[in-house]
Design a protein around this motif. Structure first.
Motif, PDB file in Angstrom:
ATOM      1  N   CYS A  10     -11.525 113.869  70.937  1.00  0.00           N
ATOM      2  CA  CYS A  10     -11.406 113.975  69.471  1.00  0.00           C
ATOM      3  C   CYS A  10     -12.003 112.765  68.777  1.00  0.00           C
ATOM      4  N   CYS A  11     -11.753 111.583  69.339  1.00  0.00           N
ATOM      5  CA  CYS A  11     -12.303 110.356  68.745  1.00  0.00           C
ATOM      6  C   CYS A  11     -13.823 110.352  68.806  1.00  0.00           C
ATOM      7  N   MET A  12     -14.371 110.801  69.956  1.00  0.00           N
ATOM      8  CA  MET A  12     -15.828 110.854  70.103  1.00  0.00           C
ATOM      9  C   MET A  12     -16.428 111.864  69.139  1.00  0.00           C
ATOM     10  N   ALA A  13     -15.766 113.025  69.000  1.00  0.00           N
ATOM     11  CA  ALA A  13     -16.275 114.058  68.085  1.00  0.00           C
ATOM     12  C   ALA A  13     -16.285 113.551  66.652  1.00  0.00           C
ATOM     13  N   ALA A  14     -15.215 112.858  66.257  1.00  0.00           N
ATOM     14  CA  ALA A  14     -15.145 112.315  64.890  1.00  0.00           C
ATOM     15  C   ALA A  14     -16.230 111.274  64.668  1.00  0.00           C
ATOM     16  N   ALA A  15     -16.465 110.453  65.684  1.00  0.00           N
ATOM     17  CA  ALA A  15     -17.500 109.426  65.557  1.00  0.00           C
ATOM     18  C   ALA A  15     -18.872 110.052  65.426  1.00  0.00           C
ATOM     19  N   LEU A  16     -19.135 111.096  66.239  1.00  0.00           N
ATOM     20  CA  LEU A  16     -20.431 111.752  66.178  1.00  0.00           C
ATOM     21  C   LEU A  16     -20.629 112.469  64.848  1.00  0.00           C
ATOM     22  N   ALA A  17     -19.538 113.062  64.326  1.00  0.00           N
ATOM     23  CA  ALA A  17     -19.634 113.788  63.051  1.00  0.00           C
ATOM     24  C   ALA A  17     -20.027 112.866  61.920  1.00  0.00           C
ATOM     25  N   GLY A  18     -19.570 111.623  61.975  1.00  0.00           N
ATOM     26  CA  GLY A  18     -19.896 110.686  60.901  1.00  0.00           C
ATOM     27  C   GLY A  18     -21.036 109.751  61.257  1.00  0.00           C
ATOM     28  N   ALA A  19     -21.740 110.053  62.369  1.00  0.00           N
ATOM     29  CA  ALA A  19     -22.791 109.148  62.827  1.00  0.00           C
ATOM     30  C   ALA A  19     -23.961 109.140  61.846  1.00  0.00           C
ATOM     31  N   GLN A  20     -24.599 108.014  61.757  1.00  0.00           N
ATOM     32  CA  GLN A  20     -25.756 107.877  60.902  1.00  0.00           C
ATOM     33  C   GLN A  20     -27.010 108.252  61.685  1.00  0.00           C
ATOM     34  N   THR A  21     -27.934 108.954  61.052  1.00  0.00           N
ATOM     35  CA  THR A  21     -29.206 109.300  61.669  1.00  0.00           C
ATOM     36  C   THR A  21     -30.329 108.807  60.778  1.00  0.00           C
ATOM     37  N   THR A  22     -31.403 108.353  61.406  1.00  0.00           N
ATOM     38  CA  THR A  22     -32.552 107.830  60.669  1.00  0.00           C
ATOM     39  C   THR A  22     -33.786 108.656  61.001  1.00  0.00           C
ATOM     40  N   ARG A  23     -34.489 109.095  59.968  1.00  0.00           N
ATOM     41  CA  ARG A  23     -35.736 109.835  60.153  1.00  0.00           C
ATOM     42  C   ARG A  23     -36.885 109.019  59.582  1.00  0.00           C
ATOM     43  N   THR A  24     -38.042 109.157  60.193  1.00  0.00           N
ATOM     44  CA  THR A  24     -39.251 108.481  59.743  1.00  0.00           C
ATOM     45  C   THR A  24     -40.235 109.525  59.228  1.00  0.00           C
ATOM     46  N   TYR A  25     -40.689 109.354  57.976  1.00  0.00           N
ATOM     47  CA  TYR A  25     -41.646 110.276  57.372  1.00  0.00           C
ATOM     48  C   TYR A  25     -42.940 109.508  57.097  1.00  0.00           C
ATOM     49  N   THR A  26     -44.057 110.037  57.577  1.00  0.00           N
ATOM     50  CA  THR A  26     -45.365 109.447  57.334  1.00  0.00           C
ATOM     51  C   THR A  26     -46.211 110.447  56.555  1.00  0.00           C
ATOM     52  N   ASP A  27     -46.764 110.007  55.439  1.00  0.00           N
ATOM     53  CA  ASP A  27     -47.538 110.907  54.572  1.00  0.00           C
ATOM     54  C   ASP A  27     -48.430 110.053  53.671  1.00  0.00           C
ATOM     55  N   LYS A  28     -49.091 110.697  52.721  1.00  0.00           N
ATOM     56  CA  LYS A  28     -49.928 109.987  51.758  1.00  0.00           C
ATOM     57  C   LYS A  28     -49.091 109.505  50.581  1.00  0.00           C
ATOM     58  N   LEU A  29     -49.467 108.364  50.033  1.00  0.00           N
ATOM     59  CA  LEU A  29     -48.780 107.753  48.902  1.00  0.00           C
ATOM     60  C   LEU A  29     -49.800 107.403  47.831  1.00  0.00           C
ATOM     61  N   VAL A  30     -49.456 107.691  46.568  1.00  0.00           N
ATOM     62  CA  VAL A  30     -50.304 107.355  45.422  1.00  0.00           C
ATOM     63  C   VAL A  30     -49.511 106.467  44.476  1.00  0.00           C
TER      64      VAL A  30
END
Length: 351
Positions: A10-30
């Protein structure tokens, strides 16, 4: 033993549910500065999902680029943006005051940390694979300029290069049943879609009477036809829109409760100036027709009136307080100087 294992699970499930995830987006910028847009350039944005309906967004090593010249600004870090579910994507929105921090390496000469408090406004859309956002960086108090950043391509508009956005700040007057408000400061965003059309957005629109204000919401008008008038461009449309909540969402915006709202917009613009009238027909809901006038008419008696540089004499200083020019014309104060940030007539200006 089973009880202990169950507790651990239960503790592991709660920790995973609130875990932070980071995504990297690469694209064009103006980047748009005072109406002039850069060529699209490669950029990367990091988005950290905090797991509680908010996220952090970071544009690292942000740089103002003009041709082969570049001015190093720093890291644009925006924290605790509200994330809301859309039909096929999620929405981001916030207005904050941030401090730009140095990028990497630290000895690059980043100017951002010298600017102090910087108001920004961010709106965006994202999926797991794609991020589109606009960041309006208000440096009018420090550098005397408004900077617009567009990252990616709008998911609702399709592919291609990023659309370019211009930020216009001027006076706005609201007329209700023949009674007009005092002029108030307002900002309109114009997004050029590159196909002869544009989007116009008046954010956080409110009906103001003296010290009283009724929050209405965001007036977003999409797909306006742009026609070339020679020294300016013209806009015109009649649409039925739904007014969206402004920011923050708990402000009590009445617009979303009004349903379909007929509007009519006519306008003219140059790179430096925007003028428009918006008639908002709320006769079916509030029993009123609301008139909005932004800016002053560019065309008066056939003359194109565009803001020009001051004609007085000024001194020019570096950020370190060194006077590099004294008593020069304001219109040509920075001519011939190297790219950088200078203080002219008490205001910081990027060259």
């Amino acid at each position: 033993m089973k009880r202990n294992l169950l507790l651990m699970f239960c503790c592991m499930a709660a920790a995973l549910a609130g875990a932070q995830t980071t995504r990297t987006y690469t694209d064009k910028l103006v980047v748009t500065v005072d109406g002039e847009s850069s060529d699209p350039m490669d950029a990367t944005i990091l988005l950290e999902d905090l797991g509680d309906g908010t996220c952090n967004l970071s544009l690292k090593n942000f740089t103002l680029v003009s041709g082969e010249d570049a001015i190093s600004v720093g890291n644009i870090n925006v924290t605790n943006l509200t994330v809301t579910e859309g039909d096929s994507y999620k929405n981001l929105v916030c207005e904050q005051i941030i401090q730009v921090v140095p990028g990497e390496p630290e000895d690059e000469g980043w100017i951002g940390p010298m600017l102090g408090d910087v108001p920004i406004r961010l709106t965006g859309k994202l999926t797991d694979e794609k991020l589109y956002c606009t960041i309006d960086i208000d440096m009018s108090e420090t550098l005397g300029q408004l900077i617009g950043v567009v990252f990616g391509t709008d998911m609702e508009e399709g592919g291609g290069t990023p659309s370019t956005g211009k930020i216009y700040t001027d006076k706005l007057v609201v007329t209700v049943d023949g009674t007009s408000s005092d002029p108030m400061d307002a900002t309109i965003l114009l997004e050029d879609l590159g196909d002869g059309t544009c989007n116009v957005s008046l954010k956080n629109f409110a009906l103001v009477s003296g010290e009283d204000a009724i929050p209405v919401g965001n007036i977003d008008i999409k797909g306006l036809t742009v026609t070339d008038g020679g020294s300016y461009k013209s806009l015109a449309c009649e649409q039925i829109i739904q007014i969206q909540p402004g920011e923050p969402e708990d402000e009590g915006w009445i617009g979303p409760m009004l349903g379909d709202v007929p509007i009519r917009l006519t306008g003219k613009f140059t790179d430096d100036k925007f003028y428009c009238t918006i008639d908002i027909d709320m006769s079916e809901t509030l029993g009123q027709v609301i008139g909005v006038k932004f800016g002053s008419d560019i065309i008066v008696d056939g003359i194109c009136r565009v803001v020009t540089a001051a004609t007085g004499r000024v001194d020019v200083y570096t950020l370190n307080g060194v006077c590099v020019r004294r008593g020069v014309s304001a219109a040509s104060a920075l001519d011939g100087l190297q790219r950088g940030v200078y203080v002219v007539n008490g205001k910081k200006i990027i060259k």
